[in-house]
Enzyme design. Structure first.
Site, PDB file in Angstrom:
ATOM      1  N   SER A  14       0.839  -1.206   0.000  1.00 48.30           N
ATOM      2  CA  SER A  14       0.000   0.000   0.000  1.00 48.30           C
ATOM      3  C   SER A  14       0.868   1.248   0.000  1.00 48.30           C
ATOM      4  O   SER A  14       2.087   1.176   0.174  1.00 48.30           O
ATOM      5  CB  SER A  14      -0.921   0.011   1.232  1.00 48.30           C
ATOM      6  OG  SER A  14      -0.162   0.044   2.418  1.00 48.30           O
ATOM      7  N   ASP A  35       5.165  -7.988   2.880  1.00 47.18           N
ATOM      8  CA  ASP A  35       4.279  -7.143   3.683  1.00 47.18           C
ATOM      9  C   ASP A  35       3.416  -8.060   4.540  1.00 47.18           C
ATOM     10  O   ASP A  35       3.301  -9.255   4.264  1.00 47.18           O
ATOM     11  CB  ASP A  35       3.410  -6.266   2.776  1.00 47.18           C
ATOM     12  CG  ASP A  35       2.948  -4.981   3.456  1.00 47.18           C
ATOM     13  OD1 ASP A  35       2.673  -5.030   4.667  1.00 47.18           O
ATOM     14  OD2 ASP A  35       2.839  -3.944   2.774  1.00 47.18           O
ATOM     15  N   ASN A  70      11.307   0.052   2.455  1.00 50.49           N
ATOM     16  CA  ASN A  70      10.211   1.010   2.558  1.00 50.49           C
ATOM     17  C   ASN A  70       9.376   0.859   3.827  1.00 50.49           C
ATOM     18  O   ASN A  70       8.798   1.825   4.311  1.00 50.49           O
ATOM     19  CB  ASN A  70       9.302   0.861   1.330  1.00 50.49           C
ATOM     20  CG  ASN A  70       8.000   1.610   1.469  1.00 50.49           C
ATOM     21  OD1 ASN A  70       7.963   2.839   1.374  1.00 50.49           O
ATOM     22  ND2 ASN A  70       6.906   0.888   1.712  1.00 50.49           N
ATOM     23  N   TYR A 134      10.585   7.687  15.905  1.00 50.75           N
ATOM     24  CA  TYR A 134      10.543   7.718  14.438  1.00 50.75           C
ATOM     25  C   TYR A 134      11.726   8.498  13.874  1.00 50.75           C
ATOM     26  O   TYR A 134      12.433   8.026  12.973  1.00 50.75           O
ATOM     27  CB  TYR A 134       9.229   8.345  13.994  1.00 50.75           C
ATOM     28  CG  TYR A 134       9.000   8.350  12.499  1.00 50.75           C
ATOM     29  CD1 TYR A 134       8.733   7.163  11.820  1.00 50.75           C
ATOM     30  CD2 TYR A 134       9.023   9.540  11.781  1.00 50.75           C
ATOM     31  CE1 TYR A 134       8.500   7.164  10.453  1.00 50.75           C
ATOM     32  CE2 TYR A 134       8.784   9.547  10.418  1.00 50.75           C
ATOM     33  CZ  TYR A 134       8.524   8.367   9.760  1.00 50.75           C
ATOM     34  OH  TYR A 134       8.297   8.378   8.406  1.00 50.75           O
ATOM     35  N   LYS A 138      14.767   7.004  11.569  1.00 48.62           N
ATOM     36  CA  LYS A 138      14.904   7.493  10.197  1.00 48.62           C
ATOM     37  C   LYS A 138      16.238   8.208   9.989  1.00 48.62           C
ATOM     38  O   LYS A 138      16.834   8.149   8.904  1.00 48.62           O
ATOM     39  CB  LYS A 138      13.728   8.418   9.838  1.00 48.62           C
ATOM     40  CG  LYS A 138      12.392   7.696   9.720  1.00 48.62           C
ATOM     41  CD  LYS A 138      12.431   6.618   8.643  1.00 48.62           C
ATOM     42  CE  LYS A 138      11.073   5.978   8.431  1.00 48.62           C
ATOM     43  NZ  LYS A 138      11.082   4.975   7.348  1.00 48.62           N
TER      44      LYS A 138
END
Length: 234
Positions: A14, A35, A70, A134, A138
């Protein structure tokens, strides 16, 4: 007829991952998606053991020389109340999974003398409220990207990161309903005066995955409509 080159995409069922998979097909590459949902290889990528199983399944069809890390999770919370469970989840899904995928695909890339690694970071790596876990993961992904670029370049392997800004996905629209004042405030803060699309990010990924992009490595490409201007270092 030649067999299409394969691209492993984590979290490709998605959003940005699905748009990247569609763009890969358009480029003539075969996306291999891992996924927890969808029609690809099903796995809980927050689990190292399940990730290893899924990677073994993906590589059973032969080496894969392109990788898009991803998959990710946000776990928003302020610094005082961010829990260890949230932090550990972000660390495992956003950072450990990318490391594990790289290591699994690396032998095939080195044997081929060619590889493309694209790590999906975020503009939040520069700092954002309610994003301790987060932002840390990242930013860590960018650090790993730079190390991989230095270590793997001699083998024909490039490693780059993409830093998306606000991207209109299903999750974004749920948190920021179209037409709402808060949503409009986000749009007004973007120099190009629109929110990005998953296809905007997929276009950047396709460039970095291309065989012709072999002289671009260790870089962070912000796909943010100009929001990082004046924030990111030159």
């Amino acid at each position: 007829m030649t067999t299409p080159e394969r691209v492993l995409i984590t979290g490709g069922a998605s959003g940005i991952g699905a748009a990247t998979a569609a763009r890969c097909r358009a480029e003539g590459w075969e996306p291999v998606i891992i996924d927890r949902v969808g029609n690809g290889i099903r796995a809980d990528l927050s689990s190292p053991d399940d990730t290893a199983r899924a990677l073994a399944e993906a590589l059973a069809g032969g080496p894969i020389t392109r990788l898009v890390n991803n998959v990710g999770v946000v776990v928003p919370n302020d610094a005082e109340h961010q829990t260890l469970a949230e932090f550990d989840l972000a660390l495992s899904l956003n950072l450990r999974c990318a490391f594990q995928c790289m290591q699994a695909l690396l032998p095939g890339m080195k044997a081929a003398g060619f590889g493309r690694i694209v790590n999906m970071s975020s503009r939040a790596a520069l700092g954002k409220e309610l994003r301790t876990a987060y932002s840390a993961t990242k930013a860590g992904l960018i650090g790993m990207t730079r190390v991989w670029a230095l270590e793997l370049g001699a083998h024909g392997i490039t490693a780059n990161a993409i830093g998306p800004g606000p991207i209109r996905t299903e999750l974004f629209d749920k948190a920021n309903p179209p037409g709402a004042p808060r949503t409009q405030a986000i749009i007004d803060a973007v120099p190009v005066k629109r929110v990005g699309t998953p296809e905007d990010v997929a276009h950047a990924a396709a460039f970095l995955l291309d065989a012709r992009s072999g002289f671009v490595t260790g870089q962070v490409l912000y796909v943010c409509g100009g929001m990082t201007v004046g924030v990111a270092g030159v």
